[in-house]
Design a protein around this motif. Sequence first.
Motif, short mmCIF file in Angstrom:
data_model
loop_
_atom_site.label_atom_id
_atom_site.label_comp_id
_atom_site.label_asym_id
_atom_site.label_seq_id
_atom_site.Cartn_x
_atom_site.Cartn_y
_atom_site.Cartn_z
N PRO A 114 0.84 -1.20 0.00
CA PRO A 114 0.00 0.00 0.00
C PRO A 114 0.88 1.25 0.00
O PRO A 114 2.11 1.15 -0.04
CB PRO A 114 -0.78 -0.14 1.32
N ALA A 115 0.26 2.41 0.05
CA ALA A 115 1.00 3.67 0.09
C ALA A 115 1.89 3.72 1.34
O ALA A 115 1.62 3.04 2.34
CB ALA A 115 0.03 4.84 0.08
N ALA A 167 -14.25 1.12 2.88
CA ALA A 167 -15.15 0.76 1.79
C ALA A 167 -14.44 0.69 0.44
O ALA A 167 -15.00 0.16 -0.53
CB ALA A 167 -16.30 1.76 1.72
N LYS A 168 -13.20 1.21 0.38
CA LYS A 168 -12.48 1.24 -0.90
C LYS A 168 -11.27 0.30 -0.93
O LYS A 168 -10.44 0.39 -1.82
CB LYS A 168 -12.02 2.67 -1.19
N VAL A 169 -11.19 -0.59 0.05
CA VAL A 169 -10.05 -1.49 0.12
C VAL A 169 -9.93 -2.34 -1.14
O VAL A 169 -8.84 -2.58 -1.65
CB VAL A 169 -10.15 -2.39 1.37
N TYR A 174 -4.32 0.76 -3.00
CA TYR A 174 -3.07 1.45 -2.70
C TYR A 174 -3.23 2.45 -1.56
O TYR A 174 -2.40 2.53 -0.65
CB TYR A 174 -2.54 2.15 -3.96
N PHE A 175 -4.30 3.24 -1.59
CA PHE A 175 -4.52 4.26 -0.57
C PHE A 175 -5.49 3.81 0.53
O PHE A 175 -5.72 4.54 1.48
CB PHE A 175 -5.05 5.55 -1.20
N ASN A 176 -6.04 2.63 0.39
CA ASN A 176 -7.03 2.14 1.35
C ASN A 176 -6.70 0.69 1.67
O ASN A 176 -6.91 -0.21 0.84
CB ASN A 176 -8.44 2.24 0.76
#
Length: 226
Positions: A114-115, A167-169, A174-176
């Motif tokens: 991830p980020a 909710a955006k995993v 990348y950001f979630n």
Amino acid sequence: MRVLLLCDDHYHPGNVPDQGMQPFKQKGFALDVIYDAADFNPARLADYAVVITAKMDQTTQTDTTPWRTPAIQDAFIQYVENGGGLIVAHSGTVAGADTAKLDEFVGCKFHWHPADCPTTVDVVKPHPITAGVTAFTEVDEHYHLAITAPDADIFLASYAAAQGDPAKVESEPYFNAVAAVRAAGYAVKRGKGRVCVLTPGHHLSVWLNPQFQLLLENALNWCAGK
């Protein structure tokens, strides 16, 4: 001890591991650094007690031509099996399009990260590479590896908390990302030689962290058979 560092790719400037390894010159290590894989002569591997690869399968930061040819992969395998030490650090775990032979030998393949986020690294079992090492936290790329070596002796783990929107995993990972614990370091023996894999190391702050410096020093000595 003579050590060779191979570094520099599109996403990982070579000056980060290069600067991170400079303190070892004050500890009795003789360090050679190669940024451009075109300058790498695999016949020289035998000149070094340990080789560190902190480099994807890209020739330089600006030249993304693959450098881990079948001949070079064979050279690394022969080097380790004949008694050499290999440390695969951070981006060195990232597979190339045709690096399956060396990936299988080392025993892992980078999956994703991830980020950048605060990542805590800690010892999960005693090993000579973790002697004296305590937990540390730095902003880093939290690498997720697929470990394929059945004999991988995992001694280090990394943890990163959840980030972004749960909710955006799935749609924007990348950001979630969910909270995760991942293997961050392991060792294997191959023939007469030894391999150590360490996933931390995207930023110079990680390389210069005193605990990571101790991990590296222990890994150098263990890979060299000391």
